[in-house]
Scaffold this motif. Structure first.
Motif, short mmCIF file in Angstrom:
data_model
loop_
_atom_site.label_atom_id
_atom_site.label_comp_id
_atom_site.label_asym_id
_atom_site.label_seq_id
_atom_site.Cartn_x
_atom_site.Cartn_y
_atom_site.Cartn_z
N ASN A 95 16.59 -45.93 -15.64
CA ASN A 95 17.09 -44.97 -16.64
C ASN A 95 16.26 -44.28 -17.55
O ASN A 95 16.65 -43.55 -18.50
N VAL A 115 18.96 -40.94 -13.61
CA VAL A 115 19.22 -41.40 -12.30
C VAL A 115 19.75 -40.60 -11.30
O VAL A 115 19.22 -40.57 -10.08
N GLU A 116 20.91 -39.61 -11.71
CA GLU A 116 21.29 -38.87 -10.72
C GLU A 116 20.53 -37.83 -10.07
O GLU A 116 20.60 -37.41 -8.96
N PHE A 152 18.00 -40.21 -7.79
CA PHE A 152 18.46 -41.33 -6.96
C PHE A 152 19.73 -40.71 -6.17
O PHE A 152 20.37 -41.67 -5.54
N ALA A 153 20.13 -39.48 -6.03
CA ALA A 153 21.04 -38.96 -5.71
C ALA A 153 21.36 -39.28 -4.16
O ALA A 153 22.28 -39.71 -3.58
N LEU A 211 22.49 -42.94 -3.65
CA LEU A 211 23.70 -42.84 -3.82
C LEU A 211 24.80 -42.16 -2.84
O LEU A 211 25.79 -43.13 -2.40
N PHE A 230 24.43 -43.78 -17.82
CA PHE A 230 24.61 -43.55 -16.33
C PHE A 230 26.12 -42.94 -16.28
O PHE A 230 26.87 -43.22 -16.96
N LYS A 286 29.51 -41.74 -11.25
CA LYS A 286 29.07 -41.77 -9.99
C LYS A 286 28.03 -42.98 -9.57
O LYS A 286 28.16 -43.54 -8.74
N VAL A 287 27.23 -43.32 -10.37
CA VAL A 287 26.26 -44.50 -10.46
C VAL A 287 26.90 -45.65 -10.66
O VAL A 287 26.69 -46.52 -9.61
N ARG A 300 29.05 -47.23 -7.75
CA ARG A 300 28.31 -47.85 -6.49
C ARG A 300 27.53 -49.23 -6.79
O ARG A 300 26.84 -49.46 -5.81
#
Length: 204
Positions: free
Chosen positions: A124, A128-129, A132-133, A136, A187, A190-191, A194
């Motif tokens: 982080n 992250v999004e 790393f999308a 995910l 975060f 969404k992160v 998962r």
């Protein structure tokens, strides 16, 4: 069987000077068995990265090809540091990241019975999004794939052949370590949806 594995791992870590509790090892093993993505969060220096490395190396017969450690950069704004990009100058070439992630995914696809581990250290430090999308989305897909490029199969250094879409194999387990301070990002749901999250706390 899980109890036996944990006892063996506990003995191995103690022999090399690492001090973990049975509870820590049990939680990580159980979390990784139920979801492919685990986040270890807590104070800096609490042993998150060492724990991830110890478990990954211990479960791998060939750590060189089954374990990939990546230090996340504070300047990551897209997926190129993780997945690379097609070479815009040399036709038919692909610029794979030096971290070896694509090699890990390729080896995992060729050896489906062997566990493979991707460890993202301080994941982080960037949003992250943003980087790393793709991972995910693939985790939630019935056909988990990572879109790399749109030019067929390209050649990367080391003889690696990079397809347009790379499968995210079921035998790839991702462990992210997280520090929470003024230099890091929180975060999104969404992160967290998962992942299994394990928090390291100070006990007195």
């Amino acid at each position: 069987k899980l109890n036996k594995l944990i006892e063996e791992l506990l003995g191995v870590t103690q022999r090399v000077g690492l001090t973990f509790t049975t509870i820590q090892l049990r939680r990580l093993m159980a979390a990784q068995a139920t979801k492919p993505f685990v986040i270890l969060t807590g104070l800096s220096g609490s042993g998150k990265t060492k724990l991830a490395e110890a478990v990954a190396h211990w479960l791998s017969e060939d750590p060189k090809n089954q374990v990939c450690m990546v230090a996340v950069g504070a300047d990551w704004t897209n997926n190129e540091p993780l997945l690379g990009y097609a070479d815009a100058i040399h036709s038919g070439r692909y610029c794979a990241p030096a971290s070896g992630i694509l090699q890990l995914l390729d080896h995992a696809q060729k050896t489906p019975k062997a566990p493979h581990f991707l460890i993202l250290d301080e994941m982080n430090l960037s949003h992250v999004e943003r980087y790393f999308a793709d991972f995910l989305s693939a985790m939630e897909s019935s056909e988990p794939e990572l879109a790399l490029h749109g030019q067929g199969t390209l050649a990367a250094d080391g003889g690696l052949q990079v397809p347009a879409r790379q499968t995210l194999p079921a035998n790839v387990f991702i462990i992210g370590t997280v520090n929470v301070d003024e230099t890091t990002y929180m975060f999104s749901p969404k992160v967290l949806d998962r992942a299994n999250v394990i928090e390291f706390r100070v006990s007195v």
